[in-house]
Design a protein around this motif. Sequence first.
Motif, PDB file in Angstrom:
ATOM      1  N   GLU A   4      92.830  77.980  97.624  1.00 58.53           N
ATOM      2  CA  GLU A   4      93.918  77.202  97.031  1.00 58.53           C
ATOM      3  C   GLU A   4      93.838  77.242  95.505  1.00 58.53           C
ATOM      4  N   TYR A   5      92.619  77.209  94.963  1.00 58.34           N
ATOM      5  CA  TYR A   5      92.458  77.234  93.503  1.00 58.34           C
ATOM      6  C   TYR A   5      93.070  78.516  92.931  1.00 58.34           C
ATOM      7  N   ASN A   6      92.774  79.663  93.572  1.00 60.79           N
ATOM      8  CA  ASN A   6      93.322  80.932  93.091  1.00 60.79           C
ATOM      9  C   ASN A   6      94.843  80.963  93.228  1.00 60.79           C
ATOM     10  N   LEU A   7      95.362  80.382  94.296  1.00 64.58           N
ATOM     11  CA  LEU A   7      96.808  80.361  94.478  1.00 64.58           C
ATOM     12  C   LEU A   7      97.475  79.501  93.404  1.00 64.58           C
ATOM     13  N   TRP A   8      96.885  78.328  93.081  1.00 63.96           N
ATOM     14  CA  TRP A   8      97.446  77.495  92.012  1.00 63.96           C
ATOM     15  C   TRP A   8      97.444  78.256  90.691  1.00 63.96           C
ATOM     16  N   GLU A   9      96.361  78.994  90.449  1.00 63.88           N
ATOM     17  CA  GLU A   9      96.267  79.758  89.197  1.00 63.88           C
ATOM     18  C   GLU A   9      97.352  80.834  89.138  1.00 63.88           C
ATOM     19  N   VAL A  10      97.610  81.481  90.286  1.00 59.40           N
ATOM     20  CA  VAL A  10      98.641  82.523  90.343  1.00 59.40           C
ATOM     21  C   VAL A  10     100.024  81.928  90.088  1.00 59.40           C
ATOM     22  N   VAL A  11     100.372  80.839  90.796  1.00 58.77           N
ATOM     23  CA  VAL A  11     101.721  80.286  90.636  1.00 58.77           C
ATOM     24  C   VAL A  11     101.921  79.707  89.235  1.00 58.77           C
ATOM     25  N   ASP A  12     100.864  79.194  88.616  1.00 63.49           N
ATOM     26  CA  ASP A  12     100.986  78.701  87.244  1.00 63.49           C
ATOM     27  C   ASP A  12     101.331  79.840  86.291  1.00 63.49           C
ATOM     28  N   LYS A  13     100.711  80.990  86.495  1.00 61.38           N
ATOM     29  CA  LYS A  13     100.978  82.126  85.604  1.00 61.38           C
ATOM     30  C   LYS A  13     102.346  82.741  85.893  1.00 61.38           C
ATOM     31  N   ILE A  14     102.747  82.747  87.169  1.00 59.90           N
ATOM     32  CA  ILE A  14     104.101  83.218  87.493  1.00 59.90           C
ATOM     33  C   ILE A  14     105.136  82.313  86.835  1.00 59.90           C
ATOM     34  N   HIS A  15     104.845  81.032  86.789  1.00 58.01           N
ATOM     35  CA  HIS A  15     105.761  80.089  86.156  1.00 58.01           C
ATOM     36  C   HIS A  15     105.967  80.423  84.677  1.00 58.01           C
ATOM     37  N   GLU A  16     104.957  80.990  84.040  1.00 56.27           N
ATOM     38  CA  GLU A  16     105.054  81.338  82.616  1.00 56.27           C
ATOM     39  C   GLU A  16     106.009  82.490  82.360  1.00 56.27           C
ATOM     40  N   ILE A  17     106.176  83.411  83.331  1.00 54.60           N
ATOM     41  CA  ILE A  17     106.987  84.608  83.055  1.00 54.60           C
ATOM     42  C   ILE A  17     108.395  84.513  83.638  1.00 54.60           C
ATOM     43  N   LYS A  18     108.862  83.309  83.869  1.00 54.97           N
ATOM     44  CA  LYS A  18     110.237  83.131  84.330  1.00 54.97           C
ATOM     45  C   LYS A  18     111.210  83.649  83.287  1.00 54.97           C
ATOM     46  N   ASP A  19     112.436  83.932  83.731  1.00 55.64           N
ATOM     47  CA  ASP A  19     113.432  84.549  82.856  1.00 55.64           C
ATOM     48  C   ASP A  19     113.665  83.779  81.569  1.00 55.64           C
TER      49      ASP A  19
END
Length: 565
Positions: free
Chosen positions: A145-160
């Motif tokens: 879960e920790y790695n998944l939270w880290e992934v979605v946080d970084k995906i949130h940064e590259i939104k359009d």
Amino acid sequence: MARASKNGKTLTTQQSVNSTVKAICDIMRRSNCAGAMEYVPELSWLLFLRILDERETAEAEEKAAVREPFTPSLAYPYRWQDWAAPGGRKRLELQQAQLGAFFRFLHEELLPHLRGLEERPGATPRQKVISEILSNIARTRIDTEYNLWEVVDKIHEIKDDAIDSTHIFPLSQVYEGLLLSMGEKRNDGGQFFTPREVIRAIVRAVNPHVGQAVYDPCCGTGGFLAQAYEYMSRDGLLGTEINELKHHTFYGREKDNTVYPIALANLILHGIDQPNLWHGNTLTGREEYGGLFGHTPALYDVILTNPPFGGKEGKEAQTRFAYKTSSTQLLFLQHVIESLAPGGVCGMVVDEGVLFRTNESAFVKTKKKLLEECNLWCILSLPGGVFTQAGAGVKTNLLFFTKGGPTEQIWYYDLSHLNIRKRSPLTLAHFDHFFALLPGRAESDYSWTVDVEARKAQAAGEVRPVKKQIETRQREAAPLLQQLKQFKKGSAEYGELERCLKELDKEVRELKAKAQAIEDAVYDLKAVNPNAVVDEDTRTPQELLDIIEAKGREVAAALALLRQV
């Protein structure tokens, strides 16, 4: 300029975007996603849900501004802003719960809900797209879960709305870079990936425009359709034209379960709101899901495609086509010809074997059909190495043709002299001379014209005396056959006549094969540049022996020096 991001920083350089994407891939690689064929599909559905949420939020704001209702595709708690965004209500609830609650929500609630949207009564086209993109996702590949939270946080940064598009590539091109990693050597995804410079050259040569239906029967990751959309959505379009492009222009088929959702995500990220993609085997007609392929045209104005190299098909696929063959490319070529509307244009990639092979009837008949029913106006010979990074070392060519033939002349352009390597890849600039000559089909050191009608006439002239020989031998055989009936089988006379007839039959068969080879040679369409300078070694055998002897003396002298050390 990008507007301020509500959650997350603004990425103002290409390096910052690439760095963020690389960081996401690094997390995934350490989280049970070893290669690109594993982490790209995982990133695709996550990135899609992020962009979907952003776009629907913007659409809701636009509708609210003019006091019109808006119904989002997803409701709480299934929106990205609920379960994935930092500070999202559902995410905070899950983070405060016991370890494992986040995965349980993901696997037992979110993913089943998203996959089942298309089954709901009155499901919208967008909800069907969501279901299909998630159709192959039962669980996340990410291990904690920790790695998944880290992934979605970084995906949130590259939104359009966090990308400063005045200085760096849009998100669609960032995604293209991820797809490229699938197509690189040692990854199984190469079969689904066509180098983007090749796609751009094909699209530019075909020149599709608004109002035409564009089709790719084996679309892979959707590169041809995405690039055609970018090309067709240039400045100056009316709102109705933009709507036409986004909803009623692009059609494709793909059979691979992993790649089909990636194609959908790719087209959505490029701005095609309604990707009309059919999931199933184009050649057999076997459908996995056709819910996004409704109201498709019977025939298409533009076809852009790259059928798989070296593929082999079974009887189920072959029975659907006039010319039976196991060659995947050849069956796709037949499908393309049949799918083009009158006046429709195709640009496609084929390996060189399709062009020169005349030793199988299906190859000759398919190319004959192509030349008789279509105007094959250009063959562009690509350099070797273009597809090496995708794991294919075959020599390839680009075919351009218009339905409604026949072909009278073929204009060839040769790029095979280029030395393409990983550090010196093919670029669009390599096509500059080709595009300069294309309008007038001009001849040069790298371009020439083949007169198909003249080749047919020459072949007819060459085959005429051979056919006369066949007729002569058959006339000679006729009375011998009558005489044979007068003698008893096993007699000396019967044996002698039988021997003569066998010799005549053998000669007739050889003459027929010769005649067929002459006629079939018309359909050897391989690009052979008549202007190419042949580097011929003119040294005599004696000169070569003298060189070898001299080199031997040099080696002997070097060995003698080494022994003295």
